[in-house]
Enzyme design. Structure first.
Site, mmCIF file in Angstrom:
data_model
loop_
_atom_site.group_PDB
_atom_site.id
_atom_site.type_symbol
_atom_site.label_atom_id
_atom_site.label_comp_id
_atom_site.label_asym_id
_atom_site.label_seq_id
_atom_site.Cartn_x
_atom_site.Cartn_y
_atom_site.Cartn_z
ATOM 1 N N GLU A 188 -16.623 -1.219 91.747
ATOM 2 C CA GLU A 188 -18.224 -1.773 92.282
ATOM 3 C C GLU A 188 -18.678 -2.763 90.960
ATOM 4 O O GLU A 188 -19.342 -3.207 92.037
ATOM 5 C CB GLU A 188 -18.046 -0.244 92.325
ATOM 6 N N CYS B 278 -11.311 -4.302 99.672
ATOM 7 C CA CYS B 278 -12.041 -3.929 99.240
ATOM 8 C C CYS B 278 -12.930 -5.079 100.571
ATOM 9 O O CYS B 278 -11.974 -5.767 101.436
ATOM 10 C CB CYS B 278 -12.133 -5.241 98.782
ATOM 11 N N LEU B 279 -13.673 -3.877 100.976
ATOM 12 C CA LEU B 279 -14.193 -3.988 102.142
ATOM 13 C C LEU B 279 -15.080 -5.807 102.599
ATOM 14 O O LEU B 279 -14.928 -6.232 104.118
ATOM 15 C CB LEU B 279 -15.618 -3.590 103.053
#
Ligand code: CO
Length: 171
Positions: free
Chosen positions: A132, A89-90
């Site tokens: 998301e 995950c960013l």
């Protein structure tokens, strides 16, 4: 490593469910443009609005061809099959682990003009949708790991945040 606009977990905004979009006007269009720039800058496969600090139910989900689904007020409709996939995950830079996901899903969502759509997805695409939509519900993949793993990742992220804060203060 982390792109400058991306909020790092365990920030509160990433642990809080986002609010449904009711206004499909100019601010939403501007938000989508900011999210598009942020996800491309970070070379991500998806991004949720709360990852850039905006508390709204909006996400981008990457297709195989490099374009993105823009999903507003998404609802996960149906699920089928279980699979464990390695994911990152960013907002949790440089951490990768296997999280339990569904193999097949169906998602109902609105586009930027408030029109409803339904899409079925499987494999990698289904995986990104689930990741998301989890963000929009205030969850990250770390929440699906064991308490021990989650605790270790939390420690590393708190250290990283301190390091980034120092760096930005000295810049
Ligand atoms: Co993420």
């Amino acid at each position: 490593m982390s792109a400058k606009e991306i909020v790092i977990w365990p920030a509160k905004v990433l642990q809080t469910a986002t609010r449904p979009v009711t206004d499909f006007g100019e601010p939403l269009q501007a938000l989508l443009a900011r999210m598009d720039a942020a996800v491309r800058d970070a070379e991500g496969v998806g991004i949720a609005a709360n990852q850039i600090g905006v508390d709204l139910r909006v996400a981008l989900v990457g297709r195989e061809d490099g374009t993105f689904f823009e999903i507003v007020n998404p609802e996960l409709k149906a699920t089928d099959g279980k699979i464990k996939l390695r994911e990152g995950c960013l907002s949790v830079p440089d951490e990768w682990d296997e999280a339990p996901r569904f193999q097949k899903i169906s998602v109902r969502y609105q586009d930027r003009d408030a029109k409803w759509h339904e899409v079925e997805a499987e494999g990698r695409l289904a995986h990104v949708f689930q990741h998301e939509i989890d963000h929009l519900d205030g969850r990250v993949f770390v929440d699906l790991l064991s308490p021990l793993k989650k605790g270790l990742i939390r420690e590393r992220m708190v250290k990283l945040q301190k390091f980034l804060k120092k760096k930005s203060e000295s810049a």
